[in-house]
Design a protein around this motif. Structure first.
Motif, short mmCIF file in Angstrom:
data_model
loop_
_atom_site.label_atom_id
_atom_site.label_comp_id
_atom_site.label_asym_id
_atom_site.label_seq_id
_atom_site.Cartn_x
_atom_site.Cartn_y
_atom_site.Cartn_z
N VAL A 1 0.85 -1.20 0.00
CA VAL A 1 0.00 0.00 0.00
C VAL A 1 0.88 1.24 0.00
CG1 VAL A 1 -1.71 1.32 1.31
CG2 VAL A 1 -1.90 -1.18 1.17
N HIS A 2 1.92 1.22 0.83
CA HIS A 2 2.86 2.36 0.92
C HIS A 2 3.55 2.61 -0.43
CE1 HIS A 2 5.95 5.02 2.52
NE2 HIS A 2 6.87 4.23 2.00
N LEU A 3 4.03 1.54 -1.07
CA LEU A 3 4.77 1.67 -2.33
C LEU A 3 3.88 2.14 -3.49
CD1 LEU A 3 7.03 -1.52 -2.17
CD2 LEU A 3 7.73 0.86 -1.82
N ALA A 4 2.57 1.84 -3.38
CA ALA A 4 1.66 2.25 -4.46
C ALA A 4 1.10 3.65 -4.22
CB ALA A 4 0.50 1.25 -4.54
N SER A 5 1.47 4.28 -3.11
CA SER A 5 0.94 5.61 -2.77
C SER A 5 1.95 6.70 -3.15
CB SER A 5 0.64 5.68 -1.28
OG SER A 5 1.85 5.73 -0.53
N ASP A 6 1.52 7.94 -2.99
CA ASP A 6 2.43 9.06 -3.25
C ASP A 6 3.36 9.32 -2.07
OD1 ASP A 6 0.60 10.03 -1.47
OD2 ASP A 6 -0.16 11.65 -2.74
N ARG A 7 3.28 8.46 -1.04
CA ARG A 7 4.17 8.55 0.12
C ARG A 7 5.38 7.63 0.00
NH1 ARG A 7 1.57 10.68 4.81
NH2 ARG A 7 -0.61 11.22 4.43
N LYS A 8 5.53 6.94 -1.12
CA LYS A 8 6.52 5.87 -1.25
C LYS A 8 7.97 6.35 -1.05
CE LYS A 8 6.55 6.17 -6.31
NZ LYS A 8 6.27 5.44 -7.56
N LYS A 9 8.23 7.64 -1.25
CA LYS A 9 9.59 8.14 -1.06
C LYS A 9 9.86 8.55 0.39
CE LYS A 9 10.20 9.68 -5.84
NZ LYS A 9 10.48 10.82 -6.74
N LYS A 10 8.82 8.46 1.21
CA LYS A 10 8.94 8.77 2.63
C LYS A 10 9.05 7.47 3.43
CE LYS A 10 8.58 13.27 2.19
NZ LYS A 10 9.64 14.20 2.62
N PRO A 11 9.31 7.53 4.74
CA PRO A 11 9.57 6.30 5.51
C PRO A 11 8.35 5.36 5.62
CG PRO A 11 10.33 8.24 6.69
CD PRO A 11 9.51 8.74 5.56
N ASP B 1 1.93 14.20 9.84
CA ASP B 1 1.24 13.74 8.62
C ASP B 1 1.68 12.30 8.36
OD1 ASP B 1 0.02 13.41 6.15
OD2 ASP B 1 1.66 14.42 5.07
N VAL B 2 0.88 11.37 8.84
CA VAL B 2 1.25 9.95 8.75
C VAL B 2 0.03 9.14 8.32
CG1 VAL B 2 2.01 7.93 10.06
CG2 VAL B 2 3.04 10.15 10.52
N ARG B 3 0.24 8.25 7.39
CA ARG B 3 -0.81 7.30 6.99
C ARG B 3 -0.67 6.06 7.87
NH1 ARG B 3 -2.56 4.91 2.08
NH2 ARG B 3 -4.58 3.97 2.39
N VAL B 4 -1.77 5.59 8.46
CA VAL B 4 -1.72 4.48 9.41
C VAL B 4 -2.39 3.25 8.82
CG1 VAL B 4 -2.40 3.65 11.69
CG2 VAL B 4 -1.67 6.03 11.39
N ILE B 5 -1.69 2.11 8.92
CA ILE B 5 -2.24 0.81 8.54
C ILE B 5 -2.08 -0.11 9.74
CG2 ILE B 5 -2.08 -1.15 6.96
CD1 ILE B 5 -0.81 0.74 4.93
N CYS B 6 -3.14 -0.79 10.11
CA CYS B 6 -3.10 -1.71 11.25
C CYS B 6 -3.33 -3.15 10.78
CB CYS B 6 -4.17 -1.32 12.28
SG CYS B 6 -4.03 0.37 12.87
N ALA B 7 -2.92 -4.08 11.61
CA ALA B 7 -3.10 -5.50 11.27
C ALA B 7 -3.27 -6.32 12.52
CB ALA B 7 -1.89 -6.01 10.47
N THR B 8 -3.98 -7.42 12.39
CA THR B 8 -4.15 -8.35 13.50
C THR B 8 -4.61 -9.70 12.99
OG1 THR B 8 -5.23 -8.70 15.64
CG2 THR B 8 -6.57 -7.71 13.91
N ASN B 9 -4.35 -10.75 13.77
CA ASN B 9 -4.91 -12.07 13.47
C ASN B 9 -5.99 -12.42 14.48
OD1 ASN B 9 -3.43 -12.60 15.73
ND2 ASN B 9 -2.08 -14.10 14.81
#
Length: 448
Positions: free
Chosen positions: A183-193, A275-283
């Protein structure tokens, strides 16, 4: 039927071979020109080539030239050269030039049939491995070709340009961090951490400072002001893995950050915009945790603005083989092993296993198999499937051979189960490390 090209200027030999190969669609050629035309037209996977072709029947120059031209056109074709009884030198020249195998006259149908059948099997395995390699380089780092993975890639592309908070659900080992990074690599944030943090692996007392940072003097040992993971991800993406394990009292502070897009460091009073995009995960089942009051309901709805369900490996059809080939290439290069693909029983074992540990389990098995393999193809035994029905294990009646087979099998199994750790291998076997190394040397096992 499989196409088999027979190149020979002797019509008698042509008829004999055509009769011998009744299970194949046989194509005949009597010289280099007609042979090359047949290769271009029919694209046979296997060819038998008599090196004594006109106009130089007495020597091998024309046959070797034909071999070179055939392999230039179709480099993956298996060419079996047929030579005279005393022409071993030219046979070896042909092998060096890229021929698959050689056979010396006179022709014995039973023997040549076995060689041709084996050539077709090898050609089929290599073709399947090439297909897997071609698909393995899928975009965004999400590897696979199944319908479920195609749907997931489509969802990734749709949500990536937005700032929506995504929740990734899936069993352990299904690749949630890989998906978040996609998701990060496909976004316009890919050059950021892209910053990942596992909420279950950090003690509750440290997780808050790890996320939000702290000011100098905020607690004992806080000798300088330190940024947290959220600030370090400025402009990029923060991945919170195992969000279900986040302490309840910290969930309120995380919710405020998600709503206000600002944070306060521990011991600080100043609000810091981020300014941070958040992605969460869980099982875990967060809805059930909400009912049990162990996860905040308002936070659940905030982190699950959109949900992506990552399918388990057992539901991903041919992706098992694609991923296995990808990992095999990766570890073959890392460990400098001449491993090219999987044998028939290796492929069968990969397909039939249920993969309870998902991609992580597959990755570990392929890694240990590359280390264990002594040939160019990984077998079911190399993968640690010691009871696979296709392995063709036969017990010798020679007691020394029986012991060697048993000890070799036990060492390989323990090594695979311990994922290449020699201390754990020795512990599983109930022997010392020096004894283990002595047995490895005795049986000439390939172990790093």
């Amino acid at each position: 039927m499989e196409k088999l090209l027979i190149i020979d200027d002797d019509s008698g030999v042509q008829k004999q071979l055509k009769w011998s190969f009744s299970d194949y669609d046989v194509i005949l050629a009597s010289d280099r020109e007609s042979a090359i035309a047949a290769v271009r037209r029919y694209e046979p996977k296997v060819i038998t080539l008599d090196l004594g072709l006109p106009p130089d029947e007495a020597n091998a120059s024309e046959g070797l030239a034909a071999l070179q031209e055939i392999l230039a056109i179709a480099p993956h074709t298996k060419v079996i050269v047929i030579t005279g009884n005393d022409d071993r030198t030219n046979a070896l020249k042909a092998i060096a030039a890229g021929a698959y195998d050689f056979y010396q006259k006179p022709v014995e149908p039973e023997v040549i049939n076995v060689i041709v059948s084996r050539a077709f099997s090898v050609a089929a395995i290599e073709e399947e491995n090439r297909k897997m390699r071609a698909v393995a380089g899928s975009d965004m780092g999400v590897i696979g070709n199944s319908a479920s993975i195609d749907r997931m890639r489509m969802m990734i592309k749709r949500i990536a340009p937005t700032s929506i908070t995504a929740l990734l659900l899936g069993e352990s080992g299904t690749g949630k961090e890989v998906t978040a990074n996609a998701v990060h690599l496909a976004s316009d944030r890919k050059k950021k951490p892209f910053i990942a943090i596992n909420c279950a692996s950090i003690p509750e007392t440290l997780l808050e400072s790890e996320l939000f940072g702290f000011e100098k003097g905020a607690f004992t040992g806080a000798h300088k002001t330190t940024k947290g993971k959220i600030e370090c991800a400025e402009g990029g993406t923060l991945f919170l893995d195992e969000i279900g394990d986040m302490p309840y009292n910290l969930q309120a502070k995380l919710l405020r950050f998600l709503q206000e897009k600002c944070i306060e460091r521990l011991g600080g009073r100043q609000e810091i915009p981020v300014d941070v995009r958040v992605i969460c995960a869980t099982n875990q089942n967060l809805e059930q945790m909400v009912q049990e009051k162990s996860f905040r309901e308002d936070l659940f709805y905030r982190v699950s603005e959109i949900t992506l369900n990552i399918p388990p490996l057992r539901d991903r059809e041919e992706d098992v083989l694609i991923l296995a080939q990808y990992f095999l290439q990766q570890y073959a290069a890392e460990y400098k092993r001449n491993v090219k693909g999987f044998s028939e029983d290796g492929l069968s074992a990969l397909k039939n296993h249920k993969w309870p540990g998902n991609i992580r389990e597959l990755q570990n098995k392929v890694k240990s198999s590359v280390i264990m393999s002594t040939g160019t193809q990984v077998t079911a035994m190399d993968l640690g499937f010691f009871d696979h029905e296709d392995q063709g294990y036969e017990l010798s009646l020679n007691l020394r051979a029986v012991r060697e087979q048993a000890e070799t099998l036990a060492i390989q199994k323990a090594y695979a189960l311990s994922t290449g750790n020699m201390s754990k291998t020795a512990e599983l076997l109930g022997i010392t490390r020096p004894t283990l190394y002595s047995l490895v040397e005795k049986y000439q096992l390939t172990i790093n």
